[in-house]
Design a protein around this motif. Structure first.
Motif, PDB file in Angstrom:
ATOM      1  N   ILE A 172      10.997   2.708  -1.217  1.00  0.00           N
ATOM      2  CA  ILE A 172       9.568   2.439  -1.073  1.00  0.00           C
ATOM      3  C   ILE A 172       8.815   3.498  -1.865  1.00  0.00           C
ATOM      4  CG2 ILE A 172       7.655   2.102   0.538  1.00  0.00           C
ATOM      5  CD1 ILE A 172       9.973   0.102   0.850  1.00  0.00           C
ATOM      6  N   VAL A 173       7.995   3.068  -2.809  1.00  0.00           N
ATOM      7  CA  VAL A 173       7.265   4.006  -3.661  1.00  0.00           C
ATOM      8  C   VAL A 173       5.780   3.963  -3.324  1.00  0.00           C
ATOM      9  CG1 VAL A 173       8.956   3.883  -5.515  1.00  0.00           C
ATOM     10  CG2 VAL A 173       7.019   2.302  -5.508  1.00  0.00           C
ATOM     11  N   ASP A 174       5.077   5.061  -3.679  1.00  0.00           N
ATOM     12  CA  ASP A 174       3.681   5.213  -3.281  1.00  0.00           C
ATOM     13  C   ASP A 174       2.678   4.728  -4.323  1.00  0.00           C
ATOM     14  OD1 ASP A 174       4.400   6.334  -0.842  1.00  0.00           O
ATOM     15  OD2 ASP A 174       4.488   8.359  -1.673  1.00  0.00           O
ATOM     16  N   ASN A 175       3.136   4.397  -5.510  1.00  0.00           N
ATOM     17  CA  ASN A 175       2.177   3.927  -6.508  1.00  0.00           C
ATOM     18  C   ASN A 175       2.756   2.766  -7.312  1.00  0.00           C
ATOM     19  OD1 ASN A 175       3.375   5.061  -9.156  1.00  0.00           O
ATOM     20  ND2 ASN A 175       3.327   6.850  -7.801  1.00  0.00           N
ATOM     21  N   ILE A 176       1.850   1.984  -7.837  1.00  0.00           N
ATOM     22  CA  ILE A 176       2.224   0.749  -8.526  1.00  0.00           C
ATOM     23  C   ILE A 176       3.074   1.020  -9.757  1.00  0.00           C
ATOM     24  CG2 ILE A 176       1.252  -1.181  -9.864  1.00  0.00           C
ATOM     25  CD1 ILE A 176      -1.058  -1.234  -7.843  1.00  0.00           C
ATOM     26  N   GLN A 177       2.733   2.051 -10.485  1.00  0.00           N
ATOM     27  CA  GLN A 177       3.420   2.322 -11.751  1.00  0.00           C
ATOM     28  C   GLN A 177       4.917   2.530 -11.582  1.00  0.00           C
ATOM     29  OE1 GLN A 177       0.432   3.615 -10.894  1.00  0.00           O
ATOM     30  NE2 GLN A 177      -0.710   2.364 -12.369  1.00  0.00           N
ATOM     31  N   ASP A 178       5.328   3.088 -10.443  1.00  0.00           N
ATOM     32  CA  ASP A 178       6.747   3.374 -10.219  1.00  0.00           C
ATOM     33  C   ASP A 178       7.524   2.173  -9.693  1.00  0.00           C
ATOM     34  OD1 ASP A 178       6.344   5.966 -11.023  1.00  0.00           O
ATOM     35  OD2 ASP A 178       6.074   6.754  -8.986  1.00  0.00           O
ATOM     36  N   ALA A 179       6.832   1.091  -9.372  1.00  0.00           N
ATOM     37  CA  ALA A 179       7.468  -0.028  -8.670  1.00  0.00           C
ATOM     38  C   ALA A 179       7.971  -1.105  -9.618  1.00  0.00           C
ATOM     39  CB  ALA A 179       6.486  -0.626  -7.677  1.00  0.00           C
ATOM     40  N   GLU A 180       8.987  -1.801  -9.145  1.00  0.00           N
ATOM     41  CA  GLU A 180       9.466  -3.019  -9.808  1.00  0.00           C
ATOM     42  C   GLU A 180       8.942  -4.263  -9.099  1.00  0.00           C
ATOM     43  OE1 GLU A 180      13.930  -2.289 -11.001  1.00  0.00           O
ATOM     44  OE2 GLU A 180      13.432  -1.130  -9.197  1.00  0.00           O
ATOM     45  N   ILE A 181       8.649  -4.114  -7.796  1.00  0.00           N
ATOM     46  CA  ILE A 181       8.145  -5.229  -6.994  1.00  0.00           C
ATOM     47  C   ILE A 181       6.894  -4.767  -6.244  1.00  0.00           C
ATOM     48  CG2 ILE A 181       8.631  -6.780  -5.052  1.00  0.00           C
ATOM     49  CD1 ILE A 181      11.549  -6.708  -5.875  1.00  0.00           C
TER      50      ILE A 181
ATOM     51  N   MET B 177      16.083  -1.627  -5.649  1.00  0.00           N
ATOM     52  CA  MET B 177      14.786  -1.930  -6.227  1.00  0.00           C
ATOM     53  C   MET B 177      13.736  -0.947  -5.707  1.00  0.00           C
ATOM     54  SD  MET B 177      15.501  -4.578  -8.111  1.00  0.00           S
ATOM     55  CE  MET B 177      13.951  -5.366  -8.514  1.00  0.00           C
ATOM     56  N   ARG B 178      12.738  -0.707  -6.525  1.00  0.00           N
ATOM     57  CA  ARG B 178      11.615   0.149  -6.123  1.00  0.00           C
ATOM     58  C   ARG B 178      10.447  -0.762  -5.729  1.00  0.00           C
ATOM     59  NH1 ARG B 178      13.417   2.124 -10.808  1.00  0.00           N
ATOM     60  NH2 ARG B 178      11.531   1.464 -11.953  1.00  0.00           N
ATOM     61  N   VAL B 179       9.999  -0.620  -4.471  1.00  0.00           N
ATOM     62  CA  VAL B 179       9.021  -1.552  -3.902  1.00  0.00           C
ATOM     63  C   VAL B 179       7.756  -0.805  -3.480  1.00  0.00           C
ATOM     64  CG1 VAL B 179       8.622  -3.337  -2.160  1.00  0.00           C
ATOM     65  CG2 VAL B 179      10.947  -2.957  -3.051  1.00  0.00           C
ATOM     66  N   TYR B 180       6.627  -1.356  -3.892  1.00  0.00           N
ATOM     67  CA  TYR B 180       5.318  -0.829  -3.492  1.00  0.00           C
ATOM     68  C   TYR B 180       4.699  -1.818  -2.508  1.00  0.00           C
ATOM     69  CZ  TYR B 180       0.267   0.102  -3.904  1.00  0.00           C
ATOM     70  OH  TYR B 180      -1.062   0.349  -3.646  1.00  0.00           O
ATOM     71  N   ILE B 181       4.226  -1.326  -1.341  1.00  0.00           N
ATOM     72  CA  ILE B 181       3.644  -2.188  -0.308  1.00  0.00           C
ATOM     73  C   ILE B 181       2.212  -1.758  -0.029  1.00  0.00           C
ATOM     74  CG2 ILE B 181       3.810  -3.023   2.068  1.00  0.00           C
ATOM     75  CD1 ILE B 181       6.818  -2.635   1.932  1.00  0.00           C
ATOM     76  N   GLU B 182       1.306  -2.698  -0.149  1.00  0.00           N
ATOM     77  CA  GLU B 182      -0.117  -2.456   0.092  1.00  0.00           C
ATOM     78  C   GLU B 182      -0.533  -3.281   1.301  1.00  0.00           C
ATOM     79  OE1 GLU B 182      -2.601  -1.728  -3.536  1.00  0.00           O
ATOM     80  OE2 GLU B 182      -3.587  -3.559  -2.841  1.00  0.00           O
ATOM     81  N   THR B 183      -1.152  -2.628   2.304  1.00  0.00           N
ATOM     82  CA  THR B 183      -1.399  -3.294   3.587  1.00  0.00           C
ATOM     83  C   THR B 183      -2.876  -3.365   3.923  1.00  0.00           C
ATOM     84  OG1 THR B 183       0.695  -2.364   4.366  1.00  0.00           O
ATOM     85  CG2 THR B 183      -0.758  -3.308   6.029  1.00  0.00           C
ATOM     86  N   TYR B 184      -3.307  -4.519   4.410  1.00  0.00           N
ATOM     87  CA  TYR B 184      -4.680  -4.724   4.851  1.00  0.00           C
ATOM     88  C   TYR B 184      -4.681  -5.285   6.272  1.00  0.00           C
ATOM     89  CZ  TYR B 184      -5.748  -4.171  -0.095  1.00  0.00           C
ATOM     90  OH  TYR B 184      -5.847  -3.665  -1.365  1.00  0.00           O
ATOM     91  N   GLY B 185      -5.807  -5.087   6.978  1.00  0.00           N
ATOM     92  CA  GLY B 185      -5.955  -5.735   8.275  1.00  0.00           C
ATOM     93  C   GLY B 185      -5.644  -4.862   9.464  1.00  0.00           C
ATOM     94  N   CYS B 186      -5.225  -5.501  10.536  1.00  0.00           N
ATOM     95  CA  CYS B 186      -5.093  -4.875  11.851  1.00  0.00           C
ATOM     96  C   CYS B 186      -3.821  -4.045  11.988  1.00  0.00           C
ATOM     97  CB  CYS B 186      -5.123  -5.962  12.922  1.00  0.00           C
ATOM     98  SG  CYS B 186      -3.689  -7.069  12.832  1.00  0.00           S
ATOM     99  N   ALA B 187      -3.697  -3.427  13.169  1.00  0.00           N
ATOM    100  CA  ALA B 187      -2.510  -2.621  13.456  1.00  0.00           C
ATOM    101  C   ALA B 187      -1.235  -3.456  13.423  1.00  0.00           C
ATOM    102  CB  ALA B 187      -2.653  -1.942  14.818  1.00  0.00           C
TER     103      ALA B 187
ATOM    104  N   VAL C  16       4.206  -5.704  -3.227  1.00  0.00           N
ATOM    105  CA  VAL C  16       3.999  -6.515  -2.021  1.00  0.00           C
ATOM    106  C   VAL C  16       2.586  -6.262  -1.514  1.00  0.00           C
ATOM    107  CG1 VAL C  16       4.759  -7.022   0.330  1.00  0.00           C
ATOM    108  CG2 VAL C  16       6.439  -6.343  -1.395  1.00  0.00           C
ATOM    109  N   ILE C  17       1.793  -7.312  -1.354  1.00  0.00           N
ATOM    110  CA  ILE C  17       0.487  -7.180  -0.727  1.00  0.00           C
ATOM    111  C   ILE C  17       0.530  -7.903   0.611  1.00  0.00           C
ATOM    112  CG2 ILE C  17      -0.391  -9.121  -2.157  1.00  0.00           C
ATOM    113  CD1 ILE C  17      -3.224  -7.907  -1.730  1.00  0.00           C
ATOM    114  N   ASN C  18       0.317  -7.154   1.685  1.00  0.00           N
ATOM    115  CA  ASN C  18       0.332  -7.693   3.048  1.00  0.00           C
ATOM    116  C   ASN C  18      -1.115  -7.992   3.427  1.00  0.00           C
ATOM    117  OD1 ASN C  18       1.005  -8.464   5.609  1.00  0.00           O
ATOM    118  ND2 ASN C  18       1.822  -6.488   6.265  1.00  0.00           N
ATOM    119  N   THR C  19      -1.483  -9.260   3.426  1.00  0.00           N
ATOM    120  CA  THR C  19      -2.885  -9.667   3.446  1.00  0.00           C
ATOM    121  C   THR C  19      -3.451  -9.912   4.843  1.00  0.00           C
ATOM    122  OG1 THR C  19      -2.246 -11.990   3.247  1.00  0.00           O
ATOM    123  CG2 THR C  19      -2.679 -10.785   1.193  1.00  0.00           C
TER     124      THR C  19
END
Length: 421
Positions: free
Chosen positions: A31-40, A1-11, A42-45
């Motif tokens: 792990i892909v760098d942009n949303i368009q290429d992803a199938e999944i 699977m191609r997964v996009y991960i977006e991260t917020y917050g602390c170290a 992930v937002i790390n809140t």
């Protein structure tokens, strides 16, 4: 699977994302760098403050619009307020910060929504990082119980990573080119309380024994846990591979407010701690956090906080205006009116900028040895001094190098200069 991960917050959150990336790559996922290429997606809140939570809610709504992609909501908001996440994205899978190891199960199970909030599974250290800085979680959760903190609800249990796993990850990161190792945690000084006969200083000493040219940045620690191991912490701060930097949140300069926050020290005890560290590590950078407008902060308490800022002259202060967090004890206390909080935060910010600029001005016309770790704006490069002050270098010098820089400009936030031979 191609997964996009977006991260917020602390170290620590960033470290969790690297753990998820490590696990997914080990199982053959990309792990892909942009949303368009992803199938999944992930937002790390993050949920540390009210405005942060609102930003997370908005971003979840935006990601939900990608109907052809599965959504996973991870991180502190997922664990502290799962009902909020479900109301925003009922089809999304949910992973709490102490269950990040379940990311593979979620990605590989395409048939149903999954929820993992507090799975007591073996801890895993990351094997990936960006640039020249490797963020390595050393402990998850903390030993405190601060009345204002929602993160305690998201990361409920202190879990220290085994020393051999941390050392192994450090060795791997250095081999791959990392020049800065950031040992992160909710409270790094609580490290080892759940393991027995090992403390933070013991761990740092083991990390310094790893071969290679790199520096160690010790992450945030509470004063009460730092006091438990202060002799050892001072000793490792003096090691050549350790930045002379300590992030020691005081939160308030008033004893009554500290009691209402359920902090386990007095202002005088904090001052004595700082005095002891500065006496034995003269160039140390003392960075702190201060909350303005916590319940119980009257005019006198606020003045006490300003006086503490003047007295200690912190190199950096992370100032935040108190915001109500759900299910915390501080939320049920009598609140300081918003207009008062806003006025006070402006006064505190102005004082902080004046004090920090004064401190940084002492570096003008000096030559600083820095390690270049990341790219800045407009083609600049950021380096760090031995005591972890950022230096903006106005030339495209190579990352991961130790260079000498003549400091010719200062701001309250950083130093700026030109490389010299």
């Amino acid at each position: 699977m191609r997964v996009y991960i977006e991260t917020y917050g602390c170290a620590l959150n960033k470290g969790d994302s690297y753990i998820m990336m490590t696990l997914l790559r080990d199982k053959g996922h990309e792990i892909v760098d942009n949303i368009q290429d992803a199938e999944i997606l992930v937002i790390n809140t993050c949920a540390v403050r009210l405005e942060t939570e609102e930003r997370m809610k908005q971003r979840i709504k935006e990601l939900k619009k990608y109907n052809d992609k599965r959504l996973v909501v991870a991180g502190c908001l997922a664990s502290a307020e799962p009902a909020v996440v479900v109301s925003l994205a009922p089809e999304a899978s949910v992973i709490g910060p102490q269950s990040v190891q379940k990311i593979v199960d979620v990605v590989e199970n395409s048939k149903q929504r999954q929820v993992y909030l507090n799975e007591d599974k073996p801890l895993i250290t990351p094997k990936v990082f960006d640039g020249k800085i490797a963020i390595l979680p050393i402990a998850d959760g903390c030993a405190g119980d601060c009345n204002f903190c929602i993160t305690k609800l998201a990361r409920r249990k202190l879990r220290s990573y085994p020393p051999h796993l941390i050392v192994e990850s450090v060795r791997d990161a250095v081999r791959k080119g990392a020049v800065e190792i950031e040992l992160s945690g909710q409270d790094t000084a609580a490290y080892g309380l759940d393991l027995g006969q090992i403390k933070l200083s013991d761990l740092v000493r083991k990390v310094t024994e790893v071969e290679g040219d790199f520096m160690i940045r010790i992450g945030m620690m509470t004063p009460e846990q730092a006091m438990r191991d202060i002799d050892g912490i001072i000793e490792v701060l003096r090691e050549t591979k350790v930045y002379k930097f300590i992030h020691l949140p005081v939160q308030s300069g008033d004893d009554n407010v500290l009691k209402l926050m359920n902090r386990k020290y007095t202002v005088d005890e904090y001052k004595d701690l700082v005095k002891e560290i500065r006496k034995k590590v003269p160039i140390v950078n003392i960075t702190t956090d201060i909350i303005i407008g916590h319940p119980g902060e009257d005019e006198n308490a606020f003045r006490n906080t300003l006086e503490l800022m003047r007295d200690i002259k912190f190199e950096r202060i992370h100032l935040a205006m108190y915001s109500i967090r759900p299910n915390t004890r501080s939320a049920s206390m009598k609140q300081v009116p918003d207009p008062v909080k806003k006025e006070r935060i402006q006064i505190a910010n102005k004082l902080y900028e004046e004090l920090a600029y004064e401190i940084h001005s002492d570096y003008l016309n000096s030559i600083a040895s820095v390690i270049t770790t990341e790219y800045g704006r407009k083609g600049s490069v950021i380096g760090r001094t031995l005591n972890y002050i950022p230096v903006v270098i106005r030339q495209n010098v190579e990352l991961g190098k130790r260079i000498n820089v003549r400091i010719n400009e200062a701001s309250f936030y950083d130093l700026r200069g030109e490389p010299i031979s």
